[in-house]
Design a protein around this motif. Structure first.
Motif, PDB file in Angstrom:
ATOM      1  N   VAL A 187       0.876  -1.112  -0.013  1.00  0.00           N
ATOM      2  CA  VAL A 187      -0.126   0.076  -0.155  1.00  0.00           C
ATOM      3  C   VAL A 187       0.653   1.240  -0.076  1.00  0.00           C
ATOM      4  O   VAL A 187       0.576   2.098  -0.647  1.00  0.00           O
ATOM      5  N   MET A 188       2.161   1.281   0.874  1.00  0.00           N
ATOM      6  CA  MET A 188       2.755   2.532   0.914  1.00  0.00           C
ATOM      7  C   MET A 188       3.446   2.679  -0.481  1.00  0.00           C
ATOM      8  O   MET A 188       3.762   3.679  -0.760  1.00  0.00           O
ATOM      9  N   PHE A 191       0.746   4.014  -2.793  1.00  0.00           N
ATOM     10  CA  PHE A 191       0.617   5.588  -2.387  1.00  0.00           C
ATOM     11  C   PHE A 191       1.527   6.574  -2.658  1.00  0.00           C
ATOM     12  O   PHE A 191       1.423   7.621  -3.155  1.00  0.00           O
ATOM     13  N   THR A 192       2.716   5.980  -2.419  1.00  0.00           N
ATOM     14  CA  THR A 192       4.110   7.046  -2.564  1.00  0.00           C
ATOM     15  C   THR A 192       4.022   7.514  -3.952  1.00  0.00           C
ATOM     16  O   THR A 192       4.593   8.445  -4.420  1.00  0.00           O
ATOM     17  N   SER A 195       1.818   9.828  -5.058  1.00  0.00           N
ATOM     18  CA  SER A 195       1.898  11.214  -4.560  1.00  0.00           C
ATOM     19  C   SER A 195       2.869  11.765  -5.263  1.00  0.00           C
ATOM     20  O   SER A 195       3.066  13.056  -5.598  1.00  0.00           O
ATOM     21  N   PRO A 230       0.534  13.587   2.729  1.00  0.00           N
ATOM     22  CA  PRO A 230      -0.294  12.496   2.455  1.00  0.00           C
ATOM     23  C   PRO A 230       0.040  10.998   2.874  1.00  0.00           C
ATOM     24  O   PRO A 230      -0.436  10.143   3.413  1.00  0.00           O
ATOM     25  N   ILE A 231       1.643  10.976   2.748  1.00  0.00           N
ATOM     26  CA  ILE A 231       2.259   9.545   3.139  1.00  0.00           C
ATOM     27  C   ILE A 231       2.236   9.290   4.740  1.00  0.00           C
ATOM     28  O   ILE A 231       1.690   8.216   5.105  1.00  0.00           O
ATOM     29  N   THR A 233      -0.173  10.643   6.637  1.00  0.00           N
ATOM     30  CA  THR A 233      -1.405  10.084   6.866  1.00  0.00           C
ATOM     31  C   THR A 233      -1.651   8.621   6.768  1.00  0.00           C
ATOM     32  O   THR A 233      -2.274   8.224   7.606  1.00  0.00           O
ATOM     33  N   MET A 234      -1.178   8.310   5.644  1.00  0.00           N
ATOM     34  CA  MET A 234      -1.241   6.868   5.190  1.00  0.00           C
ATOM     35  C   MET A 234      -0.571   6.026   6.357  1.00  0.00           C
ATOM     36  O   MET A 234      -0.865   4.719   7.021  1.00  0.00           O
ATOM     37  N   GLN A 238      -2.147   2.996   8.456  1.00  0.00           N
ATOM     38  CA  GLN A 238      -1.496   1.604   8.625  1.00  0.00           C
ATOM     39  C   GLN A 238      -1.090   1.295   9.874  1.00  0.00           C
ATOM     40  O   GLN A 238      -1.269  -0.018  10.264  1.00  0.00           O
TER      41      GLN A 238
END
Length: 306
Positions: A187-188, A191-192, A195, A230-231, A233-234, A238
């Motif tokens: 997921v990271m 998402f990274t 972004s 945003p990272i 936040t994720m 997590q």
């Protein structure tokens, strides 16, 4: 900042109160009789009734909840129906292994996910991007319990390198942390990548490149710092999910943590332990969100937290 933290901490109270009401109602809807389980399978009806009165389960639900809420406000989470020990003691003994397992899983998964995500964004639509996203999709798609059993079969049974049960040394943390963090790393990474791609399209990034700033500096100074909002936040979400969602992994590896305790409590209809564990998980989520909000201001001082 201090006023913001105090305000958020005060906001814990109504949230935890709502969680307590919901959990109390749900656990009493579970099938099975806790008094019969506590008295034993061979107990006669008179003994079961005595146990039910001793545990206060013969009272109306509103009376039981009022008694429970009064004790919780005083810091007393009750007594386990199964072990007859204070719930706070049970949770304290199991919280440490779960916390350190979560920290270990979060540590490697965040580093790996950031690295794969940045590389995929910088070399978008080329072989590093395709390889990284293939790994990410595989990590998300593979069930945790299946991954855990595969890792145990390979590294414990066949190779004999790592133990499968226990939490005594760092070697015991390797397989469970890999199993628990695989989904988070995937997921990271995705998402990274998303972004970073958006950040690299911004005007200030193009301006920095036009001024002749080296590409590594553009990525580290202009890209990473602005993509971290945003990272982070994720990462916070997590981390909370790992703390509360390690139940399957803990059962696979027989890990002496909160997940195993909660599963055992549900099987035994141990109401006080279930309620205490869920309240603790809820408190963790709220505190993690508070930490994330505070980190916003540290990462980007232009953000004003009120």
């Amino acid at each position: 900042m201090i006023a913001f933290i105090v305000k958020r901490l005060l906001g814990l109270l109504p949230t935890l109160a709502l969680v307590a009401v919901l959990v109390f109602g749900f656990v009493h809807l579970l099938p099975g009789d806790p008094a019969r389980l506590a008295a034993g399978t061979d107990a006669d009806p008179q003994t079961i009734e005595l146990v039910r009165r001793e545990l206060g389960l013969d009272r109306p639900l509103p009376v039981q909840f009022a008694h429970y809420a009064t004790r919780v406000v005083q810091g007393d989470l009750g007594t386990s129906l199964r072990s007859r020990r204070p719930v706070a003691t049970e949770l304290a003994e199991r919280f440490g292994p779960t916390l350190w397992l979560t920290v270990a899983a979060m540590g490697w998964s965040v580093l790996f996910g950031l690295l794969v995500g940045i590389v995929s964004a910088v070399w978008r639509n080329r072989w590093p991007d395709r390889l990284g996203m293939t790994l990410a999709v595989s990590g998300i798609s593979f069930p945790a319990f299946a991954l855990g059993m595969v890792l145990m079969q390979v590294f414990s049974v066949q190779l004999g390198w790592l133990p499968t049960v226990g939490a005594d040394t760092w070697r015991h943390y390797v397989l469970p942390s890999l199993t628990l963090g695989a989904g988070v790393a995937a997921v990271m990474a995705r998402f990274t990548r998303s972004s970073f791609i958006d950040i690299l399209k911004e005007d200030y990034v193009r301006t920095a490149r036009a001024k002749g700033v080296a590409e590594p500096m553009v990525i580290a100074k202009h890209g990473l710092r602005n993509a971290l909002i945003p990272i982070v936040t994720m990462m916070g979400l997590q981390f909370g999910f790992l703390l509360g969602g390690s139940i399957v992994v803990e059962k696979v590896f027989n890990w002496p943590g909160m997940g195993s305790l909660l599963v055992d409590a549900v099987e035994m209809r141990d109401y006080p332990v279930i309620q205490g564990a869920v309240l603790l998980f809820s408190l963790e989520f709220i505190l993690i969100n508070l930490v994330v909000d505070v980190l916003y201001g540290l990462i980007n001082p232009t953000i004003r937290i009120r």
